[in-house]
Structure formats: C-alpha cells, structure tokens
Design a protein around this motif. Structure first.
Motif, PDB file in Angstrom:
ATOM      1  N   PRO A   5      21.783 -23.922  -9.471  1.00 30.50           N
ATOM      2  CA  PRO A   5      20.848 -23.866 -10.099  1.00 30.50           C
ATOM      3  C   PRO A   5      20.567 -25.340 -10.745  1.00 30.50           C
ATOM      4  O   PRO A   5      19.497 -25.333 -10.909  1.00 30.50           O
ATOM      5  N   LYS A   6      21.084 -26.074 -10.623  1.00 28.11           N
ATOM      6  CA  LYS A   6      21.854 -27.525 -11.170  1.00 28.11           C
ATOM      7  C   LYS A   6      20.057 -27.825  -9.413  1.00 28.11           C
ATOM      8  O   LYS A   6      19.222 -28.484  -9.769  1.00 28.11           O
ATOM      9  N   GLU A  59      20.729 -14.728 -14.992  1.00 29.08           N
ATOM     10  CA  GLU A  59      21.819 -15.673 -16.173  1.00 29.08           C
ATOM     11  C   GLU A  59      21.783 -16.981 -14.711  1.00 29.08           C
ATOM     12  O   GLU A  59      21.763 -17.575 -15.274  1.00 29.08           O
ATOM     13  N   TYR A  60      20.986 -17.223 -13.232  1.00 30.57           N
ATOM     14  CA  TYR A  60      20.597 -17.842 -12.931  1.00 30.57           C
ATOM     15  C   TYR A  60      19.600 -17.907 -13.184  1.00 30.57           C
ATOM     16  O   TYR A  60      19.807 -19.708 -13.399  1.00 30.57           O
ATOM     17  N   THR A  62      19.197 -18.417 -16.033  1.00 29.25           N
ATOM     18  CA  THR A  62      18.891 -19.317 -17.636  1.00 29.25           C
ATOM     19  C   THR A  62      19.466 -20.668 -17.333  1.00 29.25           C
ATOM     20  O   THR A  62      19.336 -21.403 -17.966  1.00 29.25           O
ATOM     21  N   GLU A  63      20.548 -20.177 -16.438  1.00 26.76           N
ATOM     22  CA  GLU A  63      21.404 -21.594 -15.929  1.00 26.76           C
ATOM     23  C   GLU A  63      20.081 -22.426 -15.384  1.00 26.76           C
ATOM     24  O   GLU A  63      20.632 -23.539 -15.929  1.00 26.76           O
ATOM     25  N   LYS A  66      18.460 -24.601 -17.958  1.00 26.88           N
ATOM     26  CA  LYS A  66      19.845 -25.248 -18.781  1.00 26.88           C
ATOM     27  C   LYS A  66      19.958 -26.893 -18.251  1.00 26.88           C
ATOM     28  O   LYS A  66      19.669 -27.631 -18.404  1.00 26.88           O
ATOM     29  N   GLN A  67      19.775 -26.414 -16.805  1.00 32.27           N
ATOM     30  CA  GLN A  67      20.300 -27.737 -15.523  1.00 32.27           C
ATOM     31  C   GLN A  67      18.746 -28.501 -15.990  1.00 32.27           C
ATOM     32  O   GLN A  67      18.901 -29.550 -16.150  1.00 32.27           O
TER      33      GLN A  67
END
Length: 71
Positions: A5-6, A59-60, A62-63, A66-67
């Motif tokens: 994700p980052k 979930e991926y 959404t992460e 966040k990143q």
C-alpha cells in the motif's frame, strides 16, 4: 510480487505531482495527495457492491489512502 500500500500510495501521488499541467504549472504535493485520494475513492466506490466478496481489495485500497495521508 504484490505492491505494498505504501508503494502504491507513492506511485499514485507521484503520477499527479510530477505531471505538468497545460499551462506548464506543476501541481503542489498537497494537491497531488488530494487528487490521489480522489482516485482511490473512485476505485473503492466502483467496487462497493462487491466488497463482501473482496474485503482484501477494500482493505488494500483503504491502506493506500492512509499511506497517502502519511506522505
């Protein structure tokens, strides 16, 4: 190999940040982050009806959002 994700967040933001506009102005990093977040929202919204089947997908992404905020 799956992209983290980052790494995806970095990729999305840099696609908006590094691209000159029609008037040759470069987008600020803050604007690039907002555009990347909008793109991720579009991805999530397009898949909302399938979320029960693809929780991992949700979930991926959404992460990734966040990143983007952490950049």
């Amino acid at each position: 190999m799956e992209i983290t994700p980052k790494d995806k967040a970095d990729e999305l933001v840099s696609k908006f940040w590094k691209k000159p506009q029609e008037n040759n102005e470069i987008i600020s990093s803050t604007t690039a982050k907002l555009l990347a977040l909008m793109a991720v929202d579009e991805i999530l919204n397009s898949r909302r009806e399938h979320l029960v089947q693809s929780l991992k997908f949700y979930e991926y992404w959404t992460e990734v959002k966040k990143q983007i905020d952490f950049l």
